[in-house]
Design an enzyme around this catalytic site. Sequence first.
Site, PDB file in Angstrom:
ATOM      1  N   SER A  22      -7.591 -33.158  23.445  1.00 22.37           N
ATOM      2  CA  SER A  22      -6.126 -33.901  23.412  1.00 22.37           C
ATOM      3  C   SER A  22      -5.417 -33.182  24.320  1.00 22.37           C
ATOM      4  O   SER A  22      -5.198 -31.987  24.641  1.00 22.37           O
ATOM      5  CB  SER A  22      -5.530 -33.635  21.992  1.00 22.37           C
ATOM      6  OG  SER A  22      -4.126 -34.406  21.985  1.00 22.37           O
ATOM      7  N   CYS A 131       1.287 -28.282  17.701  1.00 20.07           N
ATOM      8  CA  CYS A 131       1.953 -28.160  19.054  1.00 20.07           C
ATOM      9  C   CYS A 131       2.767 -27.006  19.295  1.00 20.07           C
ATOM     10  O   CYS A 131       3.585 -26.613  18.449  1.00 20.07           O
ATOM     11  CB  CYS A 131       2.503 -29.398  19.397  1.00 20.07           C
ATOM     12  SG  CYS A 131       3.470 -29.167  21.056  1.00 20.07           S
TER      13      CYS A 131
HETATM   14  O1  RRO Z   1       2.557 -31.662  24.572  1.00 20.32           O
HETATM   15  C1  RRO Z   1       2.469 -30.417  24.803  1.00 20.32           C
HETATM   16  O2  RRO Z   1       3.183 -29.724  25.458  1.00 20.32           O
HETATM   17  C2  RRO Z   1       1.357 -29.741  23.853  1.00 20.32           C
HETATM   18  C3  RRO Z   1       0.913 -30.025  22.656  1.00 20.32           C
HETATM   19 BR1  RRO Z   1       1.233 -31.658  21.720  1.00 20.32          BR
HETATM   20  C4  RRO Z   1      -0.273 -29.560  22.135  1.00 20.32           C
HETATM   21  O3  RRO Z   1      -0.666 -29.706  20.964  1.00 20.32           O
HETATM   22  N1  RRO Z   1      -0.552 -28.390  22.649  1.00 20.32           N
HETATM   23  C5  RRO Z   1      -0.149 -27.918  23.907  1.00 20.32           C
HETATM   24  O4  RRO Z   1      -0.794 -26.907  24.591  1.00 20.32           O
HETATM   25  N2  RRO Z   1       0.860 -29.003  24.438  1.00 20.32           N
END
Ligand code: RRO
Length: 307
Positions: A22, A131
């Site tokens: 992701s 996150c």
């Molecule tokens: O969007 C982000 O800054 C981010 C997310 Br959602 C996540 O789950 N892990 C990450 O390292 N960055």
Amino acid sequence: MSVDLSTSLGSLHLKAPTLTASGCAAAGRELAQFGDVATLGAVVTKSIMLQPRSGRATPRMAETPSGMLNSIGLQGPGVEAFIEKDLSWLSQNGVTTVVSIAGETTAEFAELAARLSNVPGIAALEVNISCPNVESRGQVFACDPYAAADVIAAVRREWTSDAPVLAKLSPDVTDIVSIAHSVREAGVDGVSMINTLLGMVIDVDRMKPLLGGRTGGLSGPAIRPVAVRAVYQVHAALPDLPILGMGGIRTGHDALEFFAAGASAVSIGTVVFGDPRAPWRVAEELSSELASRGYSAVRDVIGLAHR
Ligand code: RRO
């Protein structure tokens, strides 16, 4: 020797053992110029929120030794545009899709699960409770077993699809096994691990944190031993809980470590920025690594390091 690379995450059968991670391949479309995305285990989409979001201040990336920091802050189009533009493209192209969701509150996670429940083309839901780039550490649900369970229970109540629900765990905890226990009790079908580690780089010319958001999530080969350790610990404690393993995988050899530690499939993340063919290449290399050791199926090596 031909090697069977098919595997599964709970009830989800995967034709290939490598998925995207992701946040590292958006919603898969950009990867299509480098290979047939439908042949991957799955595309795991960038965590989506209810509303569109512009994310954190720039700069948002910093290179670090054997890794990188990101501070994106959940930038995205919001769930309605995601369904209309991204999910429809993925479905039309026959891509196995794992949708990652993120919310600021338990209620937002529940609303996302409700909204996505009847949308066709979702093979699994990854609930991103980890996150690192949110305003308050108190919002990192995966750092607290009760908050983590609360989110998962709420998602479970709203999720009417048969597709499995995975919780994405954070390595920034004292005992990741207690968090895994907690989300399992709350009803997950598996866990994805690990998200990035919270880090910081200081720009000593400006004497300020380099990233606009000050802190960021550390990924890449630098975190691989942490990820392998976390997968090993959770598989030892909960051998029946399917694990999607990730964290700094760059080669088939790296991926094999995760399977031996107890992962049933792996996600390929940071390496994709420099080598967009990595999710396919790692699967090919994994096949050679298995064949050269006399294994005919990737399923046969899951958890072997625990014997
Ligand atoms: O969007 C982000 O800054 C981010 C997310 Br959602 C996540 O789950 N892990 C990450 O390292 N960055």
